[in-house]
Motif scaffolding. Structure first.
Motif, short mmCIF file in Angstrom:
data_model
loop_
_atom_site.label_atom_id
_atom_site.label_comp_id
_atom_site.label_asym_id
_atom_site.label_seq_id
_atom_site.Cartn_x
_atom_site.Cartn_y
_atom_site.Cartn_z
N VAL A 61 13.18 29.51 29.40
CA VAL A 61 13.18 29.67 30.85
C VAL A 61 11.76 29.61 31.42
O VAL A 61 11.52 28.98 32.46
CB VAL A 61 13.86 30.98 31.25
N ARG A 218 23.20 26.89 33.79
CA ARG A 218 22.82 26.14 34.99
C ARG A 218 23.53 26.68 36.23
O ARG A 218 22.98 26.69 37.32
CB ARG A 218 23.16 24.66 34.81
N THR A 221 25.14 32.54 38.53
CA THR A 221 24.17 33.44 39.16
C THR A 221 24.87 34.75 39.41
O THR A 221 26.11 34.82 39.47
CB THR A 221 23.64 32.89 40.49
N GLU A 262 19.56 33.49 29.11
CA GLU A 262 18.95 32.43 29.91
C GLU A 262 19.39 32.50 31.37
O GLU A 262 18.59 32.30 32.29
CB GLU A 262 19.31 31.07 29.32
N SER A 266 16.73 33.09 34.29
CA SER A 266 16.60 32.01 35.28
C SER A 266 16.78 32.57 36.68
O SER A 266 16.07 32.21 37.63
CB SER A 266 17.63 30.91 35.00
N HIS A 267 17.75 33.45 36.82
CA HIS A 267 18.01 34.08 38.12
C HIS A 267 16.80 34.90 38.55
O HIS A 267 16.37 34.84 39.72
CB HIS A 267 19.25 34.97 38.00
N LYS A 269 13.65 34.54 37.59
CA LYS A 269 12.52 33.65 37.88
C LYS A 269 12.67 33.01 39.26
O LYS A 269 11.70 32.92 40.02
CB LYS A 269 12.45 32.57 36.80
N ALA A 270 13.88 32.60 39.60
CA ALA A 270 14.11 31.92 40.87
C ALA A 270 13.92 32.85 42.05
O ALA A 270 13.61 32.40 43.16
CB ALA A 270 15.52 31.33 40.89
#
Length: 622
Positions: A61, A218, A221, A262, A266-267, A269-270
């Motif tokens: 990530v 991908r 969320t 992941e 990812s959530h 980080k975004a």
């Protein structure tokens, strides 16, 4: 021959193109490699087996080293080392080999050595603020902190500060319920409540049914989850402990399900601001002896049989075990003696006392400052507290020793395990700072016993002091045979005499007493009269030093603490005040950080071998 995925990984970006099956195979290869390699060298096995999928997720990530990863503590970084191209563990924690912690000189992916716990969030906060101020808004600082390290006060100071920022900080709480031992206190109870909430199992099952195999990483969320599954909204968005600080929270996440890891990372980080990601892992995951162990023997291991996890060679009776038995005996005799530990109950020898007197052994978590000040409170309440701690970790609480214990005349005893040169854990773990620091504390007394008998005696003398702090320091490893005194001069013990009119006096402090004896023998072989001596209580200056010096021309001190401003220097200053004309020669550890190596190698490196000292003495006399 079956393809080995690990051999294809030279940098984290080599993970990007791997399939889910390849990633699962890589996780197993990493576990197999860790067991086979660490069993040959020793090292931190259990913590690293528990973070395999988590570390894979972090590197898939985030873009290290552009994104900064800080591990707290750094002993959980072995998987990180493997994924950043360091696959030779054959000399782990030995000179010339890989360090047991992250090390900047090894790789650009290593940010902080970080073997003293609870500092990663502060590091990440500073790094992230630096990125913000430099306009580098696409970079993220990530702190990976264990729930054990989260018991440290510094971690909460950092969380409080981070919550007021808008910097890109992701704080991954690696929650395995343990540090060296089960995590204790209110934090542990709160995290345990989250782990065991039935909505957590509901969340995991729903997520797997709806997203596994359909692009989970991908598409998934936590907003999607909350929209579709109101039943778990409270768990995801209102965990209380972190949300009350104003921090966004994601979790808890199954830390051994790479897809979930992941997705959560990812959530986070975004989001672009401070986020807590709560990841549940199992220490020792995938290695049956570690999974079945309840005593955390696999947190850090020596050389073991990989099939059984049993040590290849049983360790000799050590200094810690001498203390463990003595404090248990004292506890049976005196009900006013209580003990404290900072999350290291077994490593510092307090487990036997805790088993027999559970109410009189207090584990405060990784919180040395709190331990010292609460010890002062225990002393005020009429008890005699004994804080058993690694010498290097007492550095963190120097102000509390000075201002809470010494200033208030509190009768607190500090038992400093792993004092002096420890070696293979690297610069942060050598307990060589204590005597140079603590001798400046008003009223404090320091003992450096030379053998098991003097350790027992020093401990009992220390706990009889009720109006000032006392310190007893002793080294790592096996304890040798007792070294009886030939005679005593005041508070000093003569251990060896060669000739009736000594030109040289060799003073060996604590574990360096055998070195003093050997040094004296080598000097005597050159026809020089010499005496070797020591003192159990080394600060303040022991009575009898002036009488022992007599007409000697040269006084030699040997200590495994800092030579600059050490105890030897204090004794020399005392002799000069008396007007004694002898020359002094000090031998100890230089004021520098010593890279990981064996204790014997470091002793040779800094010139503390008896032959090197004797050569210096003979040359000085000539």
């Amino acid at each position: 021959m079956e393809d080995c995925v690990l051999e294809r990984i030279e940098s984290p970006r080599d993970l990007d193109g791997l399939t889910r099956d390849e990633l699962a195979g890589l996780a197993q290869e990493i576990r197999d490699y860790l067991v086979s390699s660490v069993s040959l060298t020793g090292g931190h096995l259990g913590p690293n087996l528990g973070v395999v999928e988590l570390t894979l997720g972090l590197h898939r990530v985030f873009d290290s080293p552009r994104d900064s990863l800080v591990f707290d503590t750094g002993h959980q970084s072995y998987v990180h080392k493997l994924l950043t191209g360091r696959r030779d563990f054959s000399q782990l924690r030995t000179r010339g080999g890989l360090a047991g912690y992250p090390q900047r000189s090894e790789s650009e992916h290593d940010i902080v050595e970080n073997s003293h716990a609870s500092t990663a969030v502060s590091w990440a906060a500073g790094i992230a603020r630096g990125y913000t101020l430099r306009g580098e808004d696409d970079r993220t600082a990530v702190a990976v902190i264990g729930d054990g390290a989260l018991t440290g006060g510094m971690a909460w100071e950092a969380l409080n500060s981070v919550a007021a920022s808008h910097d890109r900080v992701v704080i991954v709480v690696n929650d395995n319920g343990r540090s060296y031992a089960p995590t204790i206190g209110g934090l542990a109870r709160r995290l345990d409540g989250i782990r065991t909430d039935p909505r957590y199992e509901q969340f995991l099952g729903w997520g797997k049914r709806n997203f596994q195999g359909r692009g989970w990483a991908r598409n998934f969320t936590y907003q999607t989850l909350m929209h579709g599954k109101r039943a778990v909204k409270g768990l995801i968005t209102e965990p209380g402990m972190f949300e009350d600080l104003g921090l966004k929270y994601v979790g808890p996440v199954d830390g051994h399900d790479l897809t979930q890891v992941e997705a959560a990372l990812s959530h986070a980080k975004a989001y672009g601001g401070p986020v807590i990601v709560h990841v549940l892992t199992e220490k020792g995951r995938g290695y049956t002896p570690a999974e079945e162990d309840v005593a955390d023997r696999f947190h850090a291991v020596g050389v073991i049989h990989p099939e059984t996890g049993l040590p290849v060679k049983q360790s000799r009776f050590g200094w810690t075990k001498v203390f463990a038995q003595e404090i248990l005996d004292v506890a049976r005799e005196r009900d006013d003696v209580v003990a404290l530990t900072a999350a290291m109950l077994a490593p510092v020898g307090l487990q036997p006392m805790a088993d027999e007197f559970p109410d009189r052994v207090i584990d405060v978590g990784i919180a040395e400052q709190h331990a010292v000040t609460s010890a002062a409170g225990l002393a005020f309440a009429g008890l005699h507290p004994v804080f058993a701690v690694y010498a290097t970790f007492l550095n963190r609480a120097f102000d509390q020793v000075l201002m809470d214990v010494a200033l208030h005349g509190a009768g607190v005893t500090f038992m400093l395990d792993r004092a002096g040169i420890t070696g293979d854990d690297g610069p942060s773990h050598n307990g060589m700072w204590d005597m140079a620091l603590l001798r400046h504390v008003p009223g404090l007394r320091i003992a450096a016993p030379r053998d098991a008998s003097t350790l027992r005696r020093a401990f009992r003398e220390a706990i009889d002091v009720d109006d000032a702090p006392t310190v007893v320091r002793y080294p790592k490893g096996p304890v040798g045979d007792d070294l009886p005194a030939l005679r005593s001069v005041g508070d000093l013990d003569v251990l060896a005499e060669h000739g009736s009119s000594p030109r040289v006096v060799v003073l060996g402090l604590g574990s360096m007493a055998p070195t003093a004896i050997d040094t004296a023998a080598k000097i005597a072989a050159e026809g020089i009269d010499v005496v070797a001596a020591t003192a159990t209580w080394v600060h303040p200056v022991p009575d009898g030093l002036d009488a022992l010096m007599g007409d000697a021309e040269l006084i030699v001190t040997v200590e495994d603490g800092l030579v600059d401003a050490g105890v030897g220097q204090e004794w020399a200053d005392y002799a000069r005040v008396l007007g004694h004309p002898a020359t002094w020669s000090h031998h100890g550890v230089p004021r520098e950080f010593l890279s990981h190596a064996s204790r014997a190698q470091i002793v040779e490196q800094v010139g503390l071998e008896s032959s090197a000292i004797a050569d210096t003495v003979i040359a000085a006399l000539d």
